[in-house]
Design a protein around this motif. Structure first.
Motif, PDB file in Angstrom:
ATOM      1  N   SER A  81       0.802  -1.222   0.000  1.00 54.82           N
ATOM      2  CA  SER A  81       0.000   0.000   0.000  1.00 54.82           C
ATOM      3  C   SER A  81       0.835   1.273   0.000  1.00 54.82           C
ATOM      4  N   TYR A 139     -10.677 -10.863  -0.469  1.00 55.51           N
ATOM      5  CA  TYR A 139     -11.869 -10.126  -0.034  1.00 55.51           C
ATOM      6  C   TYR A 139     -12.141  -8.947  -0.961  1.00 55.51           C
ATOM      7  N   ASP A 140     -13.342  -8.392  -0.806  1.00 60.00           N
ATOM      8  CA  ASP A 140     -13.696  -7.166  -1.512  1.00 60.00           C
ATOM      9  C   ASP A 140     -12.998  -6.009  -0.807  1.00 60.00           C
ATOM     10  N   GLY A 141     -12.148  -5.306  -1.543  1.00 64.34           N
ATOM     11  CA  GLY A 141     -11.303  -4.293  -0.934  1.00 64.34           C
ATOM     12  C   GLY A 141     -11.803  -2.871  -1.093  1.00 64.34           C
ATOM     13  N   ASN A 143     -10.396  -0.743  -2.697  1.00 61.86           N
ATOM     14  CA  ASN A 143     -10.104  -0.310  -4.066  1.00 61.86           C
ATOM     15  C   ASN A 143     -11.238  -0.643  -5.031  1.00 61.86           C
ATOM     16  N   ASN A 147      -9.803  -8.840  -4.156  1.00 65.87           N
ATOM     17  CA  ASN A 147      -8.349  -8.923  -4.133  1.00 65.87           C
ATOM     18  C   ASN A 147      -7.892 -10.277  -3.614  1.00 65.87           C
ATOM     19  N   VAL A 167      -4.049  -4.177   0.483  1.00 64.87           N
ATOM     20  CA  VAL A 167      -5.244  -3.330   0.481  1.00 64.87           C
ATOM     21  C   VAL A 167      -6.185  -3.908   1.532  1.00 64.87           C
ATOM     22  N   ASP A 168      -6.979  -3.064   2.159  1.00 65.08           N
ATOM     23  CA  ASP A 168      -7.861  -3.535   3.229  1.00 65.08           C
ATOM     24  C   ASP A 168      -9.272  -3.807   2.720  1.00 65.08           C
ATOM     25  N   SER A 169     -10.037  -4.543   3.533  1.00 65.73           N
ATOM     26  CA  SER A 169     -11.379  -4.940   3.133  1.00 65.73           C
ATOM     27  C   SER A 169     -12.402  -3.865   3.461  1.00 65.73           C
ATOM     28  N   SER A 173     -13.886  -1.665   7.552  1.00 67.21           N
ATOM     29  CA  SER A 173     -13.428  -0.283   7.375  1.00 67.21           C
ATOM     30  C   SER A 173     -13.961   0.635   8.470  1.00 67.21           C
TER      31      SER A 173
END
Length: 233
Positions: A81, A139-141, A143, A147, A167-169, A173
């Protein structure tokens, strides 16, 4: 909540460490002008540095590319990142203010040249295991896409993976409703435990000076691979 690192990570990456700040009773809101200004100025300074330097000339960028390779991932295909942020800055695609938690996370990541992620504790299910991702992990990130995390350091709770230096999920968040957060710093392996703790606590002090609340700081490393956060498992 227990946070534990897989010992196999230390075999692949000697010296790997995580800095962890647990924030409670914080207020997440629009960033004050001081923070917005510092983040903008820091990016402008980096832009001029990047005209003279390669990405690999930054020690933190170089070290985390080395971690990628040690775990079997391709650092040119899946950039950590911090390098991704710097590549945006080189194009003058500067990071815009979002809210205090995200803006501070980005500032710390650029300042210390390390990936960092911040997560809403209320959205974390059970304990956290830190390991290298398998083929099925992803997971769905943030971005906006799914990912894959194969061969990348990941944070996984009792439900699914939710964080990484890539990248984070979306699931965990931080929002303006968050009051309890976990801030994870993917420390350079070359940094010793004392330096890592000083970095982590300094970031925690700045975070709570802006967002209020309390902070407890920890560093996970080969000599202490697990910790109980908030006294609860």
């Amino acid at each position: 909540m227990k946070i534990e690192m897989d010992t196999k990570l230390f075999e692949a990456v000697p010296g790997l460490k995580l800095g962890i700040n647990h924030y409670t009773k914080i207020t997440v809101s629009e960033s004050p002008q001081m923070l917005k200004g510092r983040l903008q100025l820091f990016q402008e300074q980096l832009f001029f540095e990047l005209e003279e330097k390669n990405f690999s000339d930054f020690p933190g960028i170089h070290e985390w590319r080395t971690v990628w390779k040690a775990l079997g991932a391709d650092p040119n295909r899946y950039r950590h990142s911090t390098e991704a942020l710097m590549r945006r800055i080189k194009k003058q695609n500067y990071i815009q203010p979002f809210h205090t938690a995200v803006d501070l996370n980005n500032f710390f990541s650029l300042q210390h040249e390390i990936p960092a992620g911040i997560y809403d504790v209320e959205k974390i299910v059970g304990n956290i295991h830190v390991s290298s991702g398998k083929e099925a992990d992803g997971y769905d990130g943030l971005n906006g896409r799914f990912n894959s995390l194969q061969n990348i350091v990941l944070l996984k709770d009792n439900y699914s993976p939710f964080g990484s230096p890539f990248v984070d999920s979306i699931r965990t968040s931080v929002t303006e409703e968050t009051t309890d957060a976990l801030h994870v710093f993917f420390i350079r392996p070359s940094m010793d435990a004392r330096e890592a703790f000083e970095l982590t606590t300094a970031c925690g002090s700045m975070f709570t000076s802006i967002s209020g609340g309390d902070v407890h700081s920890y560093v996970l490393h080969e000599g202490q691979a697990s910790v109980i956060v908030n006294g609860k498992e």
